[in-house]
Design a protein around this motif. Structure first.
Motif, short mmCIF file in Angstrom:
data_model
loop_
_atom_site.label_atom_id
_atom_site.label_comp_id
_atom_site.label_asym_id
_atom_site.label_seq_id
_atom_site.Cartn_x
_atom_site.Cartn_y
_atom_site.Cartn_z
N ARG A 1 113.44 24.29 -39.96
CA ARG A 1 114.16 23.23 -40.68
C ARG A 1 115.52 23.69 -41.20
O ARG A 1 116.34 22.85 -41.59
CB ARG A 1 113.29 22.77 -41.86
CG ARG A 1 111.94 22.21 -41.48
CD ARG A 1 112.00 20.78 -41.05
NE ARG A 1 112.31 19.91 -42.18
CZ ARG A 1 111.39 19.46 -43.04
NH1 ARG A 1 110.12 19.78 -42.88
NH2 ARG A 1 111.74 18.66 -44.02
N LEU A 2 115.75 25.00 -41.24
CA LEU A 2 116.99 25.52 -41.81
C LEU A 2 117.68 26.44 -40.80
O LEU A 2 117.02 27.09 -39.99
CB LEU A 2 116.70 26.31 -43.09
CG LEU A 2 116.07 25.51 -44.25
CD1 LEU A 2 115.66 26.44 -45.37
CD2 LEU A 2 117.03 24.45 -44.76
N VAL B 1 121.34 15.13 -52.71
CA VAL B 1 121.92 15.64 -51.46
C VAL B 1 121.49 14.76 -50.29
O VAL B 1 122.30 14.38 -49.43
CB VAL B 1 121.49 17.11 -51.22
CG1 VAL B 1 121.79 17.53 -49.79
CG2 VAL B 1 122.21 18.03 -52.19
N HIS B 2 120.22 14.40 -50.25
CA HIS B 2 119.69 13.60 -49.14
C HIS B 2 120.30 12.20 -49.13
O HIS B 2 120.58 11.64 -48.06
CB HIS B 2 118.16 13.49 -49.27
CG HIS B 2 117.51 12.85 -48.11
ND1 HIS B 2 117.40 13.46 -46.87
CD2 HIS B 2 116.92 11.62 -47.96
CE1 HIS B 2 116.78 12.65 -46.03
NE2 HIS B 2 116.48 11.53 -46.65
N ALA B 3 120.54 11.63 -50.32
CA ALA B 3 121.03 10.25 -50.40
C ALA B 3 122.54 10.16 -50.19
O ALA B 3 123.04 9.17 -49.65
CB ALA B 3 120.66 9.65 -51.75
N ARG B 4 123.29 11.20 -50.58
CA ARG B 4 124.75 11.07 -50.63
C ARG B 4 125.51 11.86 -49.57
O ARG B 4 126.67 11.55 -49.31
CB ARG B 4 125.25 11.53 -52.02
CG ARG B 4 124.72 10.66 -53.16
CD ARG B 4 125.10 11.25 -54.51
NE ARG B 4 124.56 10.47 -55.61
CZ ARG B 4 125.15 9.41 -56.14
NH1 ARG B 4 126.31 9.02 -55.67
NH2 ARG B 4 124.59 8.75 -57.12
N ILE B 5 124.91 12.88 -48.98
CA ILE B 5 125.65 13.71 -48.02
C ILE B 5 125.01 13.54 -46.65
O ILE B 5 123.97 14.12 -46.35
CB ILE B 5 125.66 15.19 -48.46
CG1 ILE B 5 126.20 15.31 -49.89
CG2 ILE B 5 126.49 16.02 -47.50
CD1 ILE B 5 126.20 16.71 -50.43
N GLU B 6 125.65 12.74 -45.82
CA GLU B 6 125.03 12.34 -44.55
C GLU B 6 124.81 13.52 -43.62
O GLU B 6 123.79 13.59 -42.93
CB GLU B 6 125.92 11.29 -43.86
CG GLU B 6 125.26 10.65 -42.65
CD GLU B 6 126.08 9.49 -42.11
OE1 GLU B 6 125.75 9.04 -41.00
OE2 GLU B 6 127.02 9.05 -42.80
N GLU B 7 125.75 14.49 -43.58
CA GLU B 7 125.62 15.60 -42.64
C GLU B 7 124.45 16.54 -43.00
O GLU B 7 123.99 17.31 -42.16
CB GLU B 7 126.92 16.41 -42.55
CG GLU B 7 127.45 16.94 -43.87
CD GLU B 7 128.43 15.99 -44.53
OE1 GLU B 7 129.31 16.46 -45.28
OE2 GLU B 7 128.32 14.77 -44.30
N TYR C 1 118.21 17.70 -42.69
CA TYR C 1 117.38 18.78 -43.22
C TYR C 1 116.25 18.24 -44.11
O TYR C 1 115.30 18.96 -44.40
CB TYR C 1 118.23 19.77 -44.02
CG TYR C 1 119.26 20.49 -43.18
CD1 TYR C 1 118.88 21.28 -42.10
CD2 TYR C 1 120.62 20.38 -43.45
CE1 TYR C 1 119.81 21.94 -41.33
CE2 TYR C 1 121.56 21.04 -42.69
CZ TYR C 1 121.15 21.82 -41.62
OH TYR C 1 122.08 22.47 -40.85
N ASN C 2 116.38 16.98 -44.57
CA ASN C 2 115.34 16.35 -45.40
C ASN C 2 114.92 17.26 -46.55
O ASN C 2 113.76 17.68 -46.66
CB ASN C 2 114.13 15.98 -44.54
CG ASN C 2 113.22 14.98 -45.24
OD1 ASN C 2 113.43 14.63 -46.39
ND2 ASN C 2 112.21 14.52 -44.53
N PHE C 3 115.87 17.56 -47.43
CA PHE C 3 115.60 18.47 -48.55
C PHE C 3 114.49 17.99 -49.48
O PHE C 3 113.71 18.81 -49.98
CB PHE C 3 116.89 18.73 -49.34
CG PHE C 3 117.84 19.66 -48.64
CD1 PHE C 3 117.50 20.97 -48.42
CD2 PHE C 3 119.07 19.21 -48.18
CE1 PHE C 3 118.36 21.84 -47.75
CE2 PHE C 3 119.94 20.06 -47.53
CZ PHE C 3 119.58 21.39 -47.31
N SER D 1 115.80 20.98 -34.89
CA SER D 1 117.01 20.16 -34.88
C SER D 1 117.06 19.21 -33.69
O SER D 1 117.87 18.28 -33.66
CB SER D 1 118.26 21.06 -34.88
OG SER D 1 118.28 21.90 -33.74
N ASN D 2 116.19 19.42 -32.71
CA ASN D 2 116.14 18.53 -31.54
C ASN D 2 114.90 17.65 -31.53
O ASN D 2 114.55 17.06 -30.51
CB ASN D 2 116.20 19.35 -30.25
CG ASN D 2 117.61 19.83 -29.93
OD1 ASN D 2 118.40 19.10 -29.34
ND2 ASN D 2 117.91 21.05 -30.34
N GLY D 3 114.22 17.55 -32.67
CA GLY D 3 113.12 16.61 -32.79
C GLY D 3 111.75 17.12 -32.41
O GLY D 3 110.80 16.35 -32.34
#
Length: 549
Positions: free
Chosen positions: A80-81, A175-181, A185-187, A384-386
């Motif tokens: 995930r990271l 972070v999850h709600a406001r930073i799209e990039e 990572y679904n913190f 990162s590729n699902g």
């Protein structure tokens, strides 16, 4: 995760913000709509020479033991990271101040249910080791005279964890709600997983279970062991094990031949745990291993352990073969078998990224890339590729990397591939044996036949529900994670608005009555009501404008 309450974190929250600013994360805090008054008059460090991942590690170390433990737990999620961040988080070590014995002693007394003098003939009040969650003391039992290690959980640790995890959870949601990039990572999900892992580590009975399982499954390995657990003295906040005299691999000097043998012994033990039993120590770094005077290896601190099934071990053998053969197509095929879901992926993109990774790491072994490092990078590419794999694969990769690094401290020429090969060959022989093939084909066929037999019954049950009008279809609407916070804020403003209206109406009535005392020729109670109403109104306007901004 609990909703963030600023009032209950009025001391800790500004401290965390100050440390984050000091390590160059002011831009991130501004994107999270952090209150401006928290960002004023703070010291900024010159940290441009450090990478973002190095700054994350330094910030965690300064933020304290709970953030260090949180970072250590996140280092077990390479799927995930990014791999550079995982490698930095792996460097986090518990270097915390010790609690005075007078502070921590009540925890031991409550766990034992009696005085220390009734259990221990000797008890050294000076800790031999201190971690983020507990401290270790040396003692001697009255009953047997045996020397033991007594691990006592820190006083008030649950309160500290609750406060810090509440703040971490708030940051993760923002972070999850406001930073799209950073959204992939679904913190918030990572924080929930870390909280669960932390709760497990806070129960020392789990650590005792892990050590005893290892002992039971590794009876054939005479030179590798775990400390004996005194179960009758162990509880949720107290762990008593035998005392083991030894040195960490990075604190001992051995003859080259002995060092080579011990390094190989450690590597063989880890692969016996992974491939042979499926149960393994997930964090065998130098601080969690002891080398005794008779050159045996003792694995300590069993707070993190992994468990993989036989089928997962077969996938592991296939993945090793695909990586060493540099076959990107085979790597993808094995990864899809390892996946816990059947999500559609972009195979062309993933094949390009895996091919690049395999070409980048052309050599393994003492002069090349560590096999564990490739495993961590590979897991990140999958994630990162699902392709979502079991978290135990991440623990496994970390374990291999840790033992590889530890073994090379003793023997710079240590080659993990040579150690792993006999175990993987043995696993493949077992996999294609007659009994294994029968187990893998006959039983699934029987299960399939049983499932086919149940089809008419299941169809009848569905039709019955339709006929009785009891059929339900449940939908889950994503993207509403912050709706509770929004509703609470709206209700708070509505409540304040009602209070303001009531104050204005009441103050207007009081003004007309002429009730004493007077202030500027008008009833003082009415004047105070108008002032309070005005202040509350200004507060609502400012908070609304700030939220809109």
């Amino acid at each position: 995760m609990k909703p963030f309450n600023y009032l209950s974190n009025a001391v800790r929250a500004p401290e965390i913000v100050a440390i984050l600013v000091r390590w160059g994360f002011e831009d991130l805090l501004l994107q999270l709509d952090t209150p401006q008054f928290l960002l004023k008059n703070l010291v900024r460090k010159k940290v441009t020479h450090l990478t973002a991942y190095e700054r994350v590690r330094n910030a965690c170390e300064e933020l304290g033991p709970i953030f260090v433990k949180f970072g250590q737990i996140l280092s077990t999620r390479p799927d995930r990271l990014p791999e550079p961040l995982v490698m930095e988080l792996k460097k986090l070590r518990n270097d915390v101040d010790t609690q005075p014995f007078e502070t921590i002693k009540p925890v031991a007394l409550k766990a034992l249910g009696r005085e220390l003098e009734e259990v221990f003939a000797e008890f050294d009040p000076h800790p031999v080791a201190a971690g983020s969650l507990g401290q270790v003391y040396r003692a001697k039992l009255i009953s047997t005279g045996a020397e033991v290690a007594v691990k006592i959980q820190r006083s008030e640790i649950h309160k500290t964890i609750s406060a810090d995890m509440e703040i971490i959870g708030w940051f993760a949601k923002q972070v999850h709600a406001r930073i799209e990039e950073l959204r992939p990572y679904n913190f918030p999900s990572l924080v929930r997983e870390a909280e669960k892992r932390l709760e497990e580590e806070l129960d020392y009975r789990n650590e005792a279970d892990n050590a005893e399982i290892f002992i039971a499954l590794n009876t054939e390995q005479a030179n590798v062991f775990a400390p004996k657990v005194y179960r009758e003295l162990t509880s949720r906040r107290l762990l008593v094990t035998e005392w083991v005299e030894g040195f960490a691999p990075d604190q001992i000097t051995l003859e080259p031949e002995v060092a080579e043998r011990v390094a190989r012994m450690g590597g063989e033990s880890i692969f016996h745990q992974i491939v042979g039993t499926g149960f393994f120590h997930a964090d065998p770094h130098p601080g969690n291993m002891l080398i005794t005077d008779d050159q045996k290896i003792c694995f300590i601190d069993w707070g993190q352990a992994g468990q993989i099934t036989m089928q997962m071990r077969f996938h592991l053998a296939d993945m090793f073969a695909a990586i060493t053969e540099r076959d990107a197509v085979k790597v993808i095929r094995v990864a899809q078998h390892m996946s816990v879901d059947d999500r559609r992926i972009d195979r062309r993109r993933l094949e390009k990224e895996i091919t690049f990774l395999l070409n980048k790491h052309r050599e393994f072994g003492p002069t090349g890339t560590k096999m564990g490092t490739v495993g961590l990078e590979m897991l990140y590419l999958f994630g990162s590729n699902g392709i979502e794999v079991s978290p135990d694969y991440a623990l496994l990769s970390k374990s291999i990397l840790c033992v590889e690094e530890t073994a090379r401290i003793l023997d710079p020429h240590f080659d993990i591939q040579k150690v792993a090969r006999p175990y993987l060959v043995k696993l493949n022989k077992e996999r294609w044996s007659f009994s294994s093939i029968r187990r893998q084909t006959l039983f699934p066929m029987l299960n399939m036949l049983r499932s086919m037999q149940r089809i008419p019954e299941n169809m009848q049950r569905i039709l019955q529900k339709v006929e009785d009008e009891k059929l339900q279809i449940n939908f889950h609407h994503t993207g509403t994670e912050n709706i509770e916070e929004t509703i609470n804020a709206s209700m708070n403003r509505l409540t304040v608005g009602i209070i303001i209206g009531s104050l204005l109406m009441g103050s207007s009535l009081v003004i007309t009555t002429g009730v004493r005392p007077f202030l500027w020729g008008y009833p003082a109670i009415g004047i105070v009501g108008f002032v309070v109403s005005g202040l509350l109104g200004i507060y609502i306007v400012i908070s609304t404008l700030r939220k809109h901004h």
